[in-house]
Design a protein around this motif. Structure first.
Motif, mmCIF file in Angstrom:
data_model
loop_
_atom_site.group_PDB
_atom_site.id
_atom_site.type_symbol
_atom_site.label_atom_id
_atom_site.label_comp_id
_atom_site.label_asym_id
_atom_site.label_seq_id
_atom_site.Cartn_x
_atom_site.Cartn_y
_atom_site.Cartn_z
ATOM 1 N N GLY A 168 30.085 29.427 10.101
ATOM 2 C CA GLY A 168 29.016 30.344 9.692
ATOM 3 C C GLY A 168 29.472 31.805 9.703
ATOM 4 N N ILE A 169 28.611 32.620 9.216
ATOM 5 C CA ILE A 169 28.952 34.050 9.116
ATOM 6 C C ILE A 169 27.778 34.874 9.649
ATOM 7 C CG2 ILE A 169 29.504 35.947 7.510
ATOM 8 C CD1 ILE A 169 30.558 33.658 5.615
ATOM 9 N N PRO A 170 28.046 35.753 10.624
ATOM 10 C CA PRO A 170 26.932 36.565 11.149
ATOM 11 C C PRO A 170 26.296 37.392 10.021
ATOM 12 C CG PRO A 170 29.036 37.280 12.089
ATOM 13 C CD PRO A 170 29.317 36.098 11.232
ATOM 14 N N ALA A 203 29.909 42.332 3.775
ATOM 15 C CA ALA A 203 31.302 42.764 3.939
ATOM 16 C C ALA A 203 32.311 41.716 3.489
ATOM 17 C CB ALA A 203 31.545 43.138 5.389
ATOM 18 N N ILE A 204 31.990 40.436 3.655
ATOM 19 C CA ILE A 204 32.993 39.413 3.319
ATOM 20 C C ILE A 204 33.387 39.426 1.856
ATOM 21 C CG2 ILE A 204 32.585 37.753 5.196
ATOM 22 C CD1 ILE A 204 30.770 36.271 3.104
ATOM 23 N N PHE A 205 32.494 40.013 1.015
ATOM 24 C CA PHE A 205 32.828 40.068 -0.415
ATOM 25 C C PHE A 205 33.714 41.268 -0.758
ATOM 26 C CE2 PHE A 205 28.877 37.572 -0.369
ATOM 27 C CZ PHE A 205 29.329 36.436 -1.040
ATOM 28 N N LYS A 233 37.317 39.685 12.184
ATOM 29 C CA LYS A 233 37.684 38.966 13.414
ATOM 30 C C LYS A 233 36.864 37.686 13.537
ATOM 31 C CE LYS A 233 39.873 42.463 16.070
ATOM 32 N NZ LYS A 233 39.792 43.635 15.282
ATOM 33 N N LEU A 234 36.504 37.139 12.390
ATOM 34 C CA LEU A 234 35.722 35.913 12.391
ATOM 35 C C LEU A 234 36.665 34.728 12.451
ATOM 36 C CD1 LEU A 234 33.291 36.518 9.407
ATOM 37 C CD2 LEU A 234 32.738 36.602 11.837
ATOM 38 N N SER A 235 37.787 34.948 11.796
ATOM 39 C CA SER A 235 38.590 33.777 11.527
ATOM 40 C C SER A 235 40.062 34.039 11.821
ATOM 41 C CB SER A 235 38.410 33.420 10.051
ATOM 42 O OG SER A 235 38.571 34.591 9.285
ATOM 43 N N GLU A 272 44.291 31.113 8.246
ATOM 44 C CA GLU A 272 45.159 31.836 7.342
ATOM 45 C C GLU A 272 44.318 32.528 6.278
ATOM 46 O OE1 GLU A 272 47.345 28.737 5.636
ATOM 47 O OE2 GLU A 272 48.709 28.483 7.317
ATOM 48 N N GLY A 273 44.918 33.499 5.634
ATOM 49 C CA GLY A 273 44.183 34.145 4.519
ATOM 50 C C GLY A 273 44.268 35.650 4.616
ATOM 51 N N VAL A 274 44.270 36.291 3.413
ATOM 52 C CA VAL A 274 44.374 37.733 3.402
ATOM 53 C C VAL A 274 43.030 38.400 3.111
ATOM 54 C CG1 VAL A 274 46.804 38.000 2.900
ATOM 55 C CG2 VAL A 274 45.190 37.566 1.029
ATOM 56 N N GLY A 275 41.985 37.617 2.883
ATOM 57 C CA GLY A 275 40.665 38.201 2.656
ATOM 58 C C GLY A 275 40.468 38.728 1.254
ATOM 59 N N LEU A 276 41.090 38.040 0.302
ATOM 60 C CA LEU A 276 40.890 38.478 -1.090
ATOM 61 C C LEU A 276 40.042 37.492 -1.874
ATOM 62 C CD1 LEU A 276 44.392 39.846 -2.096
ATOM 63 C CD2 LEU A 276 42.278 41.134 -1.855
ATOM 64 N N GLY A 277 40.013 36.244 -1.382
ATOM 65 C CA GLY A 277 39.370 35.163 -2.136
ATOM 66 C C GLY A 277 37.957 35.499 -2.568
ATOM 67 N N LEU A 278 37.112 35.929 -1.614
ATOM 68 C CA LEU A 278 35.708 36.177 -1.962
ATOM 69 C C LEU A 278 35.545 37.418 -2.840
ATOM 70 C CD1 LEU A 278 33.696 35.230 1.257
ATOM 71 C CD2 LEU A 278 33.904 33.989 -0.894
ATOM 72 N N ALA A 279 36.447 38.395 -2.652
ATOM 73 C CA ALA A 279 36.375 39.587 -3.500
ATOM 74 C C ALA A 279 36.641 39.205 -4.951
ATOM 75 C CB ALA A 279 37.369 40.633 -3.036
ATOM 76 N N GLY A 298 26.969 27.040 10.039
ATOM 77 C CA GLY A 298 27.359 26.727 8.667
ATOM 78 C C GLY A 298 26.928 27.790 7.671
ATOM 79 N N SER A 299 27.513 27.686 6.488
ATOM 80 C CA SER A 299 27.206 28.689 5.461
ATOM 81 C C SER A 299 26.857 27.984 4.157
ATOM 82 C CB SER A 299 28.431 29.556 5.168
ATOM 83 O OG SER A 299 29.137 29.826 6.343
ATOM 84 N N THR A 300 25.979 28.661 3.372
ATOM 85 C CA THR A 300 25.738 28.195 2.010
ATOM 86 C C THR A 300 25.981 29.359 1.074
ATOM 87 O OG1 THR A 300 24.042 26.758 2.881
ATOM 88 C CG2 THR A 300 24.114 27.042 0.487
HETATM 89 P P1 ADP Z 1 40.238 34.561 3.418
HETATM 90 O O1 ADP Z 1 41.506 34.541 2.636
HETATM 91 O O2 ADP Z 1 40.342 35.188 4.705
HETATM 92 O O3 ADP Z 1 39.601 33.217 3.443
HETATM 93 P P2 ADP Z 1 38.033 35.245 1.755
HETATM 94 O O4 ADP Z 1 37.793 36.444 0.955
HETATM 95 O O5 ADP Z 1 38.052 33.939 1.027
HETATM 96 O O6 ADP Z 1 39.327 35.490 2.566
HETATM 97 O O7 ADP Z 1 36.938 35.176 2.870
HETATM 98 C C1 ADP Z 1 36.660 36.315 3.592
HETATM 99 C C2 ADP Z 1 36.206 35.976 4.963
HETATM 100 O O8 ADP Z 1 34.908 35.363 4.887
HETATM 101 C C3 ADP Z 1 37.029 34.967 5.619
HETATM 102 O O9 ADP Z 1 38.094 35.574 6.312
HETATM 103 C C4 ADP Z 1 36.054 34.320 6.580
HETATM 104 O O10 ADP Z 1 35.965 35.096 7.747
HETATM 105 C C5 ADP Z 1 34.730 34.401 5.850
HETATM 106 N N1 ADP Z 1 34.361 33.154 5.166
HETATM 107 C C6 ADP Z 1 34.538 32.831 3.869
HETATM 108 N N2 ADP Z 1 34.007 31.613 3.571
HETATM 109 C C7 ADP Z 1 33.499 31.139 4.711
HETATM 110 C C8 ADP Z 1 32.819 29.915 5.089
HETATM 111 N N3 ADP Z 1 32.562 28.939 4.195
HETATM 112 N N4 ADP Z 1 32.433 29.765 6.381
HETATM 113 C C9 ADP Z 1 32.678 30.754 7.270
HETATM 114 N N5 ADP Z 1 33.322 31.904 6.986
HETATM 115 C C10 ADP Z 1 33.734 32.097 5.733
#
Ligand code: ADP
Length: 954
Positions: free
Chosen positions: A749-751, A757-759, A768-770, A774-781, A803-805
């Protein structure tokens, strides 16, 4: 007798003569006695006369008094005795006088036998008296015998005469010099006298007129002469006439107006007429001037736009002109006699009394600007000019005032001030709410802002936000525009001043639907920037239906531009501040991203290099080698993922990401994602499920399939990544014009505070969630950018640890039916393998090996060539090749040339470009140059299979 001539006479004659003589003598004797007696008698008489004579008398010889009478003593003050024997000199003031009187009298006596002169004597008591002195000789023949004299005291007489003379002279002077013409005539009109003024008036010397009749002269016309004769008749009866007006023809030829008053008088028993004629020319001129002045004054007073008011000393209206009627609304009849308080509002009264005191007591002029009250109750602002009116003695008799209605000017100045202050307020308020609150305060003096709000319109989201809302009844921070009055103004782009009735009519006609409490009057002005409506400023009153007028509406429209500008400026300023904050933040993020990046890259690189090194060992068991290769492969994939993300984000950032729209089957995409992730989910022990809302035929849509694949892959990949236990479910639903996707997991889940911010780019390490992921934090952007590029939006519902939706929506545009080949399903089905004859043109040996490894599952017939020329040759010789994988950059002959040659022979053969330049433009270029598809290097099995899968059932 002695002188008698001698004659010869006889004796008898002589006797007779003698006798006669004797008798004569006797007679003479008698006569002598008689004479003596008579003389004595006469002497007595004379003496008695002498004594009682009313004049001083005396005799002198050699100028010595030899006789004086009592009256002389009385006149001179000297007694008889004191005078007798004295020289007359004692009565003279000077010797010279004494001599000259003597000489004069002597001379006169010698000439005329009598001397007479008026002289001055000095009395014994030294007072001077006027004396009329008459001298006669006692014996004319012998002056030596002395003189008799009479002396009359004429002092009083002389004084009286002198007095009379001076009074006469005075009268004469008055008569002559009187400013009015004075004339004297008899009852027949004969001119007897006239003064200088009369001469001047007529223009003819008096001498020429005296004795002439008015009726014979041409001074008056016939009509006036009749008047004159009537006048004279009355005067004859002893009556005063006039003043009567006449036209006088002067000798100079002028015609002047005169006015005559005539008095009957009597001089020496003669009945005369004294006329006083006055020249009216000057007076008439003055009167005309006066009349002219009055007319001029009346014109000014009646025509001026200034209220002209005069007050008596009780501060009550004496005079009230038409402009005053207009300015204050009261007619003359209503205003006259009223105390000034009728046009002075209560609040101004004490101030006005003070001004009144200043004017009346200090006699000062006062120029003031005051609030006044119109008859209709409106407060107006007037400029007053007041001045005391004084009589000759300097006493105040009234106060005159001019008043000018300057309400408009004052309001314009106030509005100017408000505009100025509003424009300045941007700098002194650090947020929009404060700025608008400031605007409300600034507007308060010119309009009722008790209920005031500003709604800002967001065109993109078609929503209204209320950064400021002051209201007696309601409280909103946002409301949907819907059919609100505010929305009405936004849509019509026009100001709306609506009273209760208008609001009801709009409601009934369905144009609006009320939100909030009912108001008596509502006024809303559109706020525009460069002709685009950015919001609405609205004021309303729940109690007073007349709270706002047309004038208020105009005024608000007038200031609305400045308000729009200020709000826009503040918004821009805030935007810039936010952008700056974001830039600073992004700078910080980039730094931490770089740190994270180096870690992210180093880790797989270490894996690759480390295990590659280990592979050099000959004695390695097959199992270990496979494991090492697996690790190297995994690390390589991870590297590839990072590099792909970086390329994607840099493409997005530089704005070169384009949409490539094509018709494709959405259900196929979902099937593919499911098949693709199923193994990974299973490894993690997660349940992966999916659902499709549309049946296969309707699932044809027009969109950018690549982007949709990328989005779904990212979201499902994350869901698996961030879920340890439980399940992942994904799918889509269709609503109206949108397709809504949903990817649901039971992960960490995500607070809520991180939902936005995650986008953002590079947000991962910072959350500091994860940290253990692994990951550089670009996927959601990237995902968000793609969704938005497709015309949709993405959001998340999540609770930390629960959990997240993820949801995203894209427009639902139906696609056209695809050709059979294209409609074929793309799925990696390991059990069903199509055996394809594949030709590869690739100069790099490692890549050649990689291809043979990747493609062995779908092909038993793989021909590998080193360049374009060889590929062309092989293709031509074999003539049974199903698909060619062609590198673009090769020695001897590049991929473009080789493809062109092959295409010339075969239009249907499938050729897929392989390129290290992972740019969209390369893809475009390849498609334009005869290639069927494009796969970027390093080659990923999934992508390659997907590309081949489009044409062959693999
Ligand atoms: P990353 O490469 O770190 O996954 P993303 O841009 O895809 O980068 O995601 C950004 C951040 O959002 C992740 O680092 C994670 O903390 C959070 N996040 C994304 N998807 C989920 C999910 N399904 N459940 C929980 N956290 C998520």
């Amino acid at each position: 007798m002695t002188n008698k001539p001698e004659v010869n006479i006889t004796a008898s004659e002589e006797i007779a003569l003698l006798k006669k003589r004797i008798s004569e003598l006797e007679n003479l004797e008698i006569k002598r006695d008689e004479v003596i007696r008579i003389l004595n008698e006469r002497d007595d008489t004379l003496k008695s006369i002498f004594r009682v004579a009313p004049a001083g008398m005396g005799m002198i010889r050699n100028r010595i008094f030899i006789e004086t009478n009592p009256l002389l003593s009385k006149i001179t003050g000297y007694s008889h005795e004191e005078l007798l024997g004295k020289n007359t000199r004692i009565l003279y003031t000077t010797h010279k006088e004494y001599e000259s009187v003597g000489e004069e009298h002597y001379g006169q006596i010698t000439k005329h036998g009598i001397g007479s002169s008026e002289i001055i004597w000095k009395r014994k008591d030294e007072t001077l008296i006027d004396v009329l002195l008459l001298t006669t000789p006692i014996d004319q023949q012998n002056l030596q015998k002395g003189f008799t004299f009479t002396a009359l005291d004429i002092t009083e007489q002389k004084r009286a005469k002198a007095a009379l003379q001076s009074s006469e002279e005075r009268l004469k002077v008055i008569f002559e010099h009187a400013p009015d013409s004075i004339y004297l005539c008899d009852l027949k009109g004969h001119i007897i006298d006239g003064n200088i003024a009369a001469e001047k008036m007529i223009g003819q010397p008096k001498d020429e007129l005296l004795g002439k009749s008015i009726f014979d002269l041409n001074f008056l016309n016939q009509k006036d002469l009749i008047k004159v004769s009537k006048m004279l008749e009355k005067n004859a009866m002893g009556l005063k006439t006039g003043p009567d007006k006449f036209k006088l023809n002067t000798k100079r030829g002028e015609k002047i107006s005169i006015e005559i008053t005539a008095y009957p008088i009597e001089i020496d028993k003669n009945k005369l007429v004294l006329g006083i004629a006055r020249d009216l020319t000057e007076r008439i001129k003055a009167e005309e001037l006066n009349r002219e002045n009055e007319q001029r004054m009346a014109f000014h007073v009646n025509q001026t736009p200034l209220a002209v008011i005069e007050w008596d000393l009780n501060f009550k209206v004496k005079r009230w002109n038409p402009a005053a009627e207009h300015i204050f609304g009261y007619s003359v009849a209503e205003a006259e006699g009223k105390h000034a308080s009728f046009i002075i509002p209560e609040s101004e009264m004490s101030h006005m009394n003070q001004i009144w005191m200043e004017i009346t007591l200090l006699k000062g002029e006062a120029k003031k600007t005051n609030k006044n009250r119109h008859k209709n109750g409106n407060i107006i602002v007037c400029d007053w000019y007041n001045t005391p009116l004084m009589n000759e003695d300097g006493d105040i008799i009234a106060v005159a005032s001019h008043a000018l209605d300057v309400s408009e000017r004052v309001r314009a100045e106030e509005i100017q001030k408000v505009i100025y202050n509003i424009s300045n307020a941007v700098n002194s308020n650090d947020n929009l709410t404060k700025l608008i609150s400031h605007i409300q305060k600034e507007l308060t003096p010119i309009i009722d802002t008790t209920n005031f709000y500003i709604a800002l319109y967001n065109k993109e989201t078609d929503s209204l936000s209320l950064p400021f809302f002051a209201d007696e009844k309601d409280q909103f921070t946002t409301f949907p525009p819907g059919k609100s009055l505010t929305a009405y103004v936004i849509k019509s782009r026009k100001t709306l001043l609506a009273n209760h009735n208008t609001i009801q009519q709009l409601e009934q006609s369905g144009e609006i639907e009320r939100i909030g409490s009912d108001s008596k009057i509502w006024l809303g002005v559109p706020l525009k920037i460069e002709n685009e409506v950015i919001g609405v400023l609205a004021v309303q009153s729940y109690s007073d239906p007349d709270a706002y007028s047309e004038a208020d509406m105009k005024m608000l429209e007038f200031v609305s531009d400045q308000i729009s500008l200020s709000i826009h400026r503040k918004n821009t300023e805030l935007g810039i501040t936010r952008a700056l904050e974001r830039a600073t933040e992004s700078d910080r993020l980039k730094s931490s991203f770089l740190a994270n990046m180096s870690h992210e890259i180093r880790t797989p690189m270490n894996g690759i290099l480390g295990f590659a090194n280990l592979l050099k060992n000959d004695k390695l068991s097959e199992k270990d080698r496979q494991q090492y290769i697996h690790i190297i492969e995994k690390s390589g994939n991870r590297m590839l993922g990072i590099i792909n993300d970086l390329i994607d984000i840099s493409k997005i950032e530089s704005g070169i990401t384009e949409l490539i729209l094509s018709d494709f089957n959405l259900n196929n995409a979902l099937d593919y994602i499911y098949s693709f992730f199923k193994p990974e989910a299973e490894i993690k022990g997660l349940k992966l499920s999916y659902s499709k809302a549309l049946v296969a035929e309707s699932a044809l849509i027009k969109s950018d399939s690549e982007k949709i694949y990328a989005i779904l892959i990212n979201l499902v990949k994350n869901a698996i990544k961030y879920t340890a236990v439980g399940e992942i479910d994904f799918g889509y639903s269709v609503a109206n014009d949108f397709i809504r996707f949903k990817i649901k997991d039971t992960g960490i889940g995500i607070p809520e505070d991180k939902h936005e911010a995650i986008f953002n780019r590079f947000v991962q390490a910072n959350l500091k969630l994860s940290s253990s992921f692994e990951g550089v934090g670009l996927g959601l952007a990237i995902t968000k950018a793609y969704v938005e590029l497709l015309g949709g939006k993405i959001w998340i519902e999540s609770e930390h640890t629960k959990g997240s939706t993820f949801y995203f929506e894209i427009p639902y545009i139906k696609g056209e039916k695809m050709k059979n080949t294209e409609e074929q399903q793309i799925s990696v089905n390991e059990t069903v393998k199509s055996k394809l004859k594949i030709l590869i043109a690739e100069d790099d040996v490692i890549n050649q090996k990689l291809f043979s490894y990747i493609l062995r599952d779908i092909s038993d017939d793989l021909t590998i060539t080193d360049n374009g020329a060889e590929a062309v040759k092989e293709y031509t010789e074999r003539n049974d090749i199903d698909i060619i994988l062609m590198d673009l950059k090769m020695p001897k002959m590049d991929g473009y040339t080789a493809t062109r040659i092959i295409r010339e022979k075969d239009k249907d053969i499938k050729i897929i470009a392989l390129s290290a330049f992972a740019m969209e433009t390369d893809r475009k270029k390849a498609l334009e140059n005869g290639f069927n598809d494009y796969v970027s290097k390093p080659i990923k099995k999934v992508e390659l299979y997907k590309a081949i899968g489009k044409y062959f059932d693999i």
